[in-house]
Scaffold this motif. Sequence first.
Motif, PDB file in Angstrom:
ATOM      1  N   PHE A 199     -38.286  -7.699  98.840  1.00  0.00           N
ATOM      2  CA  PHE A 199     -38.632  -6.388  98.530  1.00  0.00           C
ATOM      3  C   PHE A 199     -38.822  -6.020  96.869  1.00  0.00           C
ATOM      4  O   PHE A 199     -39.823  -5.557  96.397  1.00  0.00           O
ATOM      5  N   VAL A 200     -37.733  -6.417  96.036  1.00  0.00           N
ATOM      6  CA  VAL A 200     -37.775  -6.300  94.775  1.00  0.00           C
ATOM      7  C   VAL A 200     -38.894  -7.373  94.133  1.00  0.00           C
ATOM      8  O   VAL A 200     -39.289  -6.830  93.194  1.00  0.00           O
ATOM      9  N   PRO A 249     -39.637 -15.862  89.059  1.00  0.00           N
ATOM     10  CA  PRO A 249     -39.273 -14.573  88.674  1.00  0.00           C
ATOM     11  C   PRO A 249     -39.280 -14.135  87.443  1.00  0.00           C
ATOM     12  O   PRO A 249     -39.351 -14.799  86.353  1.00  0.00           O
ATOM     13  N   SER A 250     -39.628 -12.966  87.558  1.00  0.00           N
ATOM     14  CA  SER A 250     -40.134 -12.427  85.768  1.00  0.00           C
ATOM     15  C   SER A 250     -38.654 -11.826  85.302  1.00  0.00           C
ATOM     16  O   SER A 250     -37.886 -11.608  85.940  1.00  0.00           O
ATOM     17  N   PHE A 271     -37.677  -8.752  87.192  1.00  0.00           N
ATOM     18  CA  PHE A 271     -36.965  -9.217  88.304  1.00  0.00           C
ATOM     19  C   PHE A 271     -35.490  -9.395  88.165  1.00  0.00           C
ATOM     20  O   PHE A 271     -34.514  -8.765  88.832  1.00  0.00           O
ATOM     21  N   TYR A 272     -35.301 -10.204  87.131  1.00  0.00           N
ATOM     22  CA  TYR A 272     -33.601 -10.594  86.917  1.00  0.00           C
ATOM     23  C   TYR A 272     -32.922  -9.174  86.433  1.00  0.00           C
ATOM     24  O   TYR A 272     -31.634  -9.051  86.733  1.00  0.00           O
ATOM     25  N   ASP A 273     -33.527  -8.407  85.747  1.00  0.00           N
ATOM     26  CA  ASP A 273     -32.901  -7.274  85.263  1.00  0.00           C
ATOM     27  C   ASP A 273     -32.791  -6.296  86.350  1.00  0.00           C
ATOM     28  O   ASP A 273     -31.307  -5.811  86.353  1.00  0.00           O
ATOM     29  N   ILE A 274     -33.421  -6.119  87.195  1.00  0.00           N
ATOM     30  CA  ILE A 274     -33.249  -5.188  88.237  1.00  0.00           C
ATOM     31  C   ILE A 274     -32.170  -5.677  89.205  1.00  0.00           C
ATOM     32  O   ILE A 274     -31.286  -4.842  89.789  1.00  0.00           O
ATOM     33  N   MET A 275     -32.359  -7.097  89.587  1.00  0.00           N
ATOM     34  CA  MET A 275     -31.260  -7.706  90.446  1.00  0.00           C
ATOM     35  C   MET A 275     -29.893  -7.735  89.771  1.00  0.00           C
ATOM     36  O   MET A 275     -28.832  -8.007  90.384  1.00  0.00           O
ATOM     37  N   PRO A 334     -33.709 -17.876  74.805  1.00  0.00           N
ATOM     38  CA  PRO A 334     -35.159 -18.273  75.000  1.00  0.00           C
ATOM     39  C   PRO A 334     -35.869 -17.420  76.154  1.00  0.00           C
ATOM     40  O   PRO A 334     -35.240 -16.906  77.071  1.00  0.00           O
ATOM     41  N   LEU A 335     -37.130 -16.901  76.010  1.00  0.00           N
ATOM     42  CA  LEU A 335     -37.618 -16.078  76.873  1.00  0.00           C
ATOM     43  C   LEU A 335     -37.948 -16.648  78.147  1.00  0.00           C
ATOM     44  O   LEU A 335     -38.160 -17.917  78.096  1.00  0.00           O
ATOM     45  N   THR A 336     -38.086 -16.098  79.316  1.00  0.00           N
ATOM     46  CA  THR A 336     -38.376 -16.696  80.528  1.00  0.00           C
ATOM     47  C   THR A 336     -39.810 -17.243  80.526  1.00  0.00           C
ATOM     48  O   THR A 336     -40.215 -18.288  80.956  1.00  0.00           O
ATOM     49  N   ARG A 337     -40.785 -16.685  79.766  1.00  0.00           N
ATOM     50  CA  ARG A 337     -42.239 -17.234  79.782  1.00  0.00           C
ATOM     51  C   ARG A 337     -42.679 -16.875  78.382  1.00  0.00           C
ATOM     52  O   ARG A 337     -42.243 -15.990  77.710  1.00  0.00           O
TER      53      ARG A 337
END
Length: 775
Positions: A614-615, A696-697, A700-704, A722-725
């Motif tokens: 859902f997230v 995962p963005s 997504f990692y921040d919310i979870m 380093p940035l995820t993307r």
Amino acid sequence: MDIASLLGYDTSRLPTTRKIGFRDNDKIVIRGVDYRSRGRSAFGVALKRIDEDSTELFSFEHIRQMLDDPERPMVVHRNFYRDEAGGKPKNRPGLMSLPVARQDSIIWKEMWARAAIQWQENIRRRRQAAAAAQKPKPQLFSATSPYSLERELPGIRTSLETRMNSLFADGATYKTANSLKLPKPRTLAGWVSVYLASKQDPLSFYDNYQNSRVEHFSPDVLVMLKAALKKGLTETDPNLRALHTGLEIAVNAFNAKNETKHKVPSYECLRERWHKIPEYVRVAAQSGKEAAMDEFSTVNRGRDVLRPLEMVEMDEYKTDLQSLLVDVGIWEQMSPKERAKVKRTRLWITAAICVATRCIVGLRVHIKPPRLASALSTLEMTTLDKTSIAKAAGCVTPWDMYGSLEQLSVDSAAWLASRPLRLVVNDLGADFFLPAAGDPSMRGTIERWFKTFGHLMFNYFDGRTWSSVDERGEYNSQRKASATADMVAKCIYRFVVDGYHNREHDGLWMSTPRQRWIELETEYGVLPEPVGDRRREMFGIPFEARLGRHGVRKLGLDYNSRQIRDLFKENSKAKVLCQLDRHDIFSLSVWVGEGWVKVPCQYPELRGVSLLKFVATCTKLKLFNRENAATSRQVFLDTMAYLEEQPELARLGAEMISPFLDDIDIAKIDRALERGFKFDDQVPVSTVAHDGEWRPSDEFYDIMGIPRVVYAKPPEGGEKAPLTRPAPESKQRQKPAAKPRSKQPPSEPPPEPVTTAVKNAHESKNAISTMFDGE
């Protein structure tokens, strides 16, 4: 006798479904009809209807279908048809539904009743030993006699102190100040009678009786009385007359100095309180702690088990390997200087093992130290089919050992003996066994497995810490660490499922644990696991919510039902206790005062959707933004179907590094999604669901609340992970004199390899990779 053959069924072709079994005292409810087990065969299970004298035979496939029915699943009430003399209240879900005061009262009464029964067994054995040695026998003792209990009550309290290790334990244990409060002999005799009549059902103590006693002496006199008793705890037999004389002198001197008129405790009072000192304490003072523990050993030592999950042992273990707390994708983008700052740590393991089959039925790998959430998650894992976790880890052997356990044995850690874990075990219909603290032999199976695991698992990894400083020598474990935590967790699961379960075991007569499970499951069957609403009520994440016109609002969703609306009409400011299943967020379990009720949300499309999916869907469609809080129904369904096929979501859903979500984490996720969303087919769609492999963005990692990298120390100055993307060039902030990371001088050493977590994996035939892949 084969029941299937007597009823005329063809047993030539046996089903391949799991062999479900029930016990004689279980009540089975199938679509509102009550049944009771009347035996089983190789074909299925015979169930007798309670409302009429008829027996029906259900195949194992049919039982599996009824357990998995999403609308009205089969419900199993463990040990329901025990003798009615116990006075078990009807129409009540279980011990978890009672108020906290009643829960403590029932646990306290059961503890004393079990101690009295075990003391009766100890007296019987001591009389037999005295008769064999031609020595005077101890007096006869009956746990249901008030006169015998009045004489032996101090000794019974001694046995409790032995198991609870209340005086000589180091660290946190499960003892409490009120646990050893002495009941009256006649009261304890009544408890034992009721407990035995109910076949040792703890719910037979369902009442409001509370026992309290006011201390007769003043605090000053009580301090002097206890000091006199403490002087008698010596290696020689104490002289109570001399102790009383010293007490009298001390009280008279205190009265003369402070001009008070405190009465001197009588000699009979001193003698009575001396005999109330636990015998274990007196024996330990005269003969030592080891002699006292040998004399007061528990009755359950060395129990034989036959059925799968008849006894399960659970404990924690800190691995002997330094792991890197960083995501593999970020690690590959880091420079050697940044990699040196990544935190190294030793992972924790919480494991549950079936004593009869030696199979690992629950296993959680986690970074944070063990706590209540890790114990509950591992206990929940024993009731789940773990094949999906095994597939996510790359295993080829199924991990289908699950069901409802019959007895759980843990150590004396505070979180393992806490009330929430006791309540879940009780509602599973299982016994809760707490051995004496500091005695690993009482949990010998899980302790021995941890030694086997540490010896076989980490021999070929860099960064091993070994079992002691002397054994490690000058080896720098942290500097040599090269395996990420995710990689180590994946190897652990592969070792257990593909390696250990298929390895010959000396304790099973050279049979493998998996073979032993299949044999015992076929012969005895496995108790079915809790399903549907009962699973959510036992293992759901609890939180408190305030009612509104929308019902209960959580995660941006509105949960409402007729019972919730009626409760809101009675009290518009009411707060309710809720349980959320992270595997299926479509419904909540809400406590309404008389029991749990199922409350669905407004979107039926979320039936069977996990919190993780859902997230991921909300972040994929950016539904957490005010400007983008609407989407079409078809796009939402297509996005969920797209994410269902993504390997990265399957890896995160396997929870190989368990996050252990609790009410605080749910509150954080709720704050991120509290704006909610709605379905509007007229909204234009700007995000295409099928746009390649999903990653995962950052949102997504921040919310979870999942950190992608953990530093040993906070990064200095303006250094960032380093940035995820890759970010757009217009938004990247570069210093004029600095060069990008991607254009490093050729003289700088190349990044360290991260894909090889094992030394010389292709050269050694015993390496983890060749152990499972057969290379």
